[in-house]
Scaffold this motif. Sequence first.
Motif, short mmCIF file in Angstrom:
data_model
loop_
_atom_site.label_atom_id
_atom_site.label_comp_id
_atom_site.label_asym_id
_atom_site.label_seq_id
_atom_site.Cartn_x
_atom_site.Cartn_y
_atom_site.Cartn_z
N ASP A 131 0.83 -1.20 0.00
CA ASP A 131 0.00 0.00 0.00
C ASP A 131 0.87 1.26 0.00
O ASP A 131 0.63 2.20 -0.76
N ALA A 132 1.89 1.28 0.87
CA ALA A 132 2.78 2.44 0.95
C ALA A 132 3.54 2.62 -0.35
O ALA A 132 3.76 3.75 -0.82
N ASP A 133 3.94 1.51 -0.96
CA ASP A 133 4.66 1.55 -2.23
C ASP A 133 3.77 2.08 -3.34
O ASP A 133 4.18 2.94 -4.13
N ALA A 134 2.53 1.60 -3.40
CA ALA A 134 1.60 2.02 -4.45
C ALA A 134 1.25 3.50 -4.35
O ALA A 134 1.01 4.17 -5.36
N LYS A 135 1.24 4.03 -3.13
CA LYS A 135 0.89 5.44 -2.91
C LYS A 135 2.07 6.37 -3.16
O LYS A 135 1.94 7.59 -3.09
N GLY A 136 3.24 5.80 -3.43
CA GLY A 136 4.41 6.62 -3.69
C GLY A 136 5.02 7.22 -2.44
O GLY A 136 5.71 8.24 -2.52
N ASN A 137 4.78 6.60 -1.28
CA ASN A 137 5.28 7.14 -0.02
C ASN A 137 6.73 6.78 0.27
O ASN A 137 7.33 7.32 1.19
N LEU A 138 7.28 5.85 -0.51
CA LEU A 138 8.61 5.34 -0.21
C LEU A 138 9.63 5.74 -1.28
O LEU A 138 9.33 5.70 -2.47
N SER A 139 10.81 6.11 -0.81
CA SER A 139 11.89 6.43 -1.75
C SER A 139 12.58 5.16 -2.25
O SER A 139 13.26 5.17 -3.27
N GLY A 140 12.40 4.08 -1.51
CA GLY A 140 13.00 2.82 -1.90
C GLY A 140 12.60 1.73 -0.92
O GLY A 140 11.99 2.01 0.11
N ILE A 141 12.94 0.49 -1.24
CA ILE A 141 12.59 -0.66 -0.41
C ILE A 141 13.81 -1.57 -0.27
O ILE A 141 14.50 -1.84 -1.25
N ILE A 142 14.07 -2.00 0.95
CA ILE A 142 15.12 -2.97 1.22
C ILE A 142 14.48 -4.20 1.83
O ILE A 142 13.80 -4.10 2.85
N THR A 143 14.65 -5.33 1.20
CA THR A 143 14.13 -6.58 1.77
C THR A 143 15.28 -7.34 2.41
O THR A 143 16.33 -7.52 1.80
N VAL A 144 15.08 -7.74 3.66
CA VAL A 144 16.13 -8.41 4.42
C VAL A 144 15.62 -9.77 4.88
O VAL A 144 14.60 -9.86 5.55
N SER A 145 16.32 -10.83 4.51
CA SER A 145 15.90 -12.19 4.88
C SER A 145 14.42 -12.39 4.53
O SER A 145 13.64 -12.87 5.34
N SER A 146 14.06 -11.99 3.34
CA SER A 146 12.66 -11.97 2.92
C SER A 146 12.40 -12.94 1.78
O SER A 146 13.31 -13.32 1.03
N ASN A 147 11.14 -13.33 1.65
CA ASN A 147 10.72 -14.16 0.52
C ASN A 147 10.46 -13.33 -0.74
O ASN A 147 10.16 -13.89 -1.80
N ALA A 148 10.54 -12.01 -0.63
CA ALA A 148 10.15 -11.13 -1.74
C ALA A 148 10.85 -11.43 -3.06
O ALA A 148 10.22 -11.42 -4.11
N PRO A 149 12.18 -11.71 -3.07
CA PRO A 149 12.82 -11.99 -4.36
C PRO A 149 12.21 -13.19 -5.09
O PRO A 149 12.03 -13.17 -6.30
N VAL A 150 11.88 -14.23 -4.33
CA VAL A 150 11.24 -15.41 -4.93
C VAL A 150 9.84 -15.05 -5.41
O VAL A 150 9.40 -15.44 -6.48
#
Length: 268
Positions: A132-151
């Motif tokens: 939601d925050a990403d879609a609203k343009g509230n974030l300058s960037g995202i860091i995924t740490v030990s996350s399933n997101a890449p898969v």
Amino acid sequence: FRSAYQLIMADMVKQIHAGRWPLGGRIPIIDELAKTYPYSRMTVVRAVRELVSEGYLETRGKGGTVVIKAKSRPQLGILSRYDFSAPEQARFAHAVTCSVRDIVEAAGYEAMLFQEDEGWSQPGFPSKGLLDADAKGNLSGIITVSSNAPVWKRRGLGDFVSPSVDISYLASRHCVYIDYSAAIRLALRLAKKAGRRSIGLVSNMKECGGFFAKAARSVKVKTAASWMALDPNSASEETGYRSLLQLWKTERKPEAILVLDDITAKGV
């Protein structure tokens, strides 16, 4: 890599956002600031000049240098599959995540922490709050740490709008994420085929217990709550050892044990 004056700028901005130097208030004079930072006076002067040019400060002659605009910090999202408030879940991953957060904050960003939504039967679920925050343009960037997101991204289930990078102590391409419901059904079939009439469960996912009991009944393999060691706060060899002791203390022991975690299995 950041220069010395940029490090000073980042710390000064942090002081402004923390309220130490309030809007309209004067900051310490250059000589006092030079005593605070382990750099030359000229480096401190350059940092102050840069903050003046960026609109944080204004020099008013004998009135000193004052804070004229406490700009809101840009936000960076940090996503982990672990609970940030529960380091015992995975201590190394928690330490890595905290280090990333501290670096982000020191760079003048506001770290927005997100945990992956639960969805053990379909691993790779992202965080709805982050999306939601990403879609609203509230974030300058995202860091995924030990996350399933890449898969999750490689499976073609979508991508982030904001620039993103993954940090993991395991190479993402080597990670394997399984459907635990399928793993449970397979284990029960194998146990029954081997003539095991009862089975226990060791897992760091508490939500597996109900599904495991239901699936066991469907194939007529006996299980019991006392045969389930479910510790949602830890996945370690020590957990596996303690779980096995717990099961062995029961009056009637299961004829087989299913362990749903590779590290915990070493302890078992």
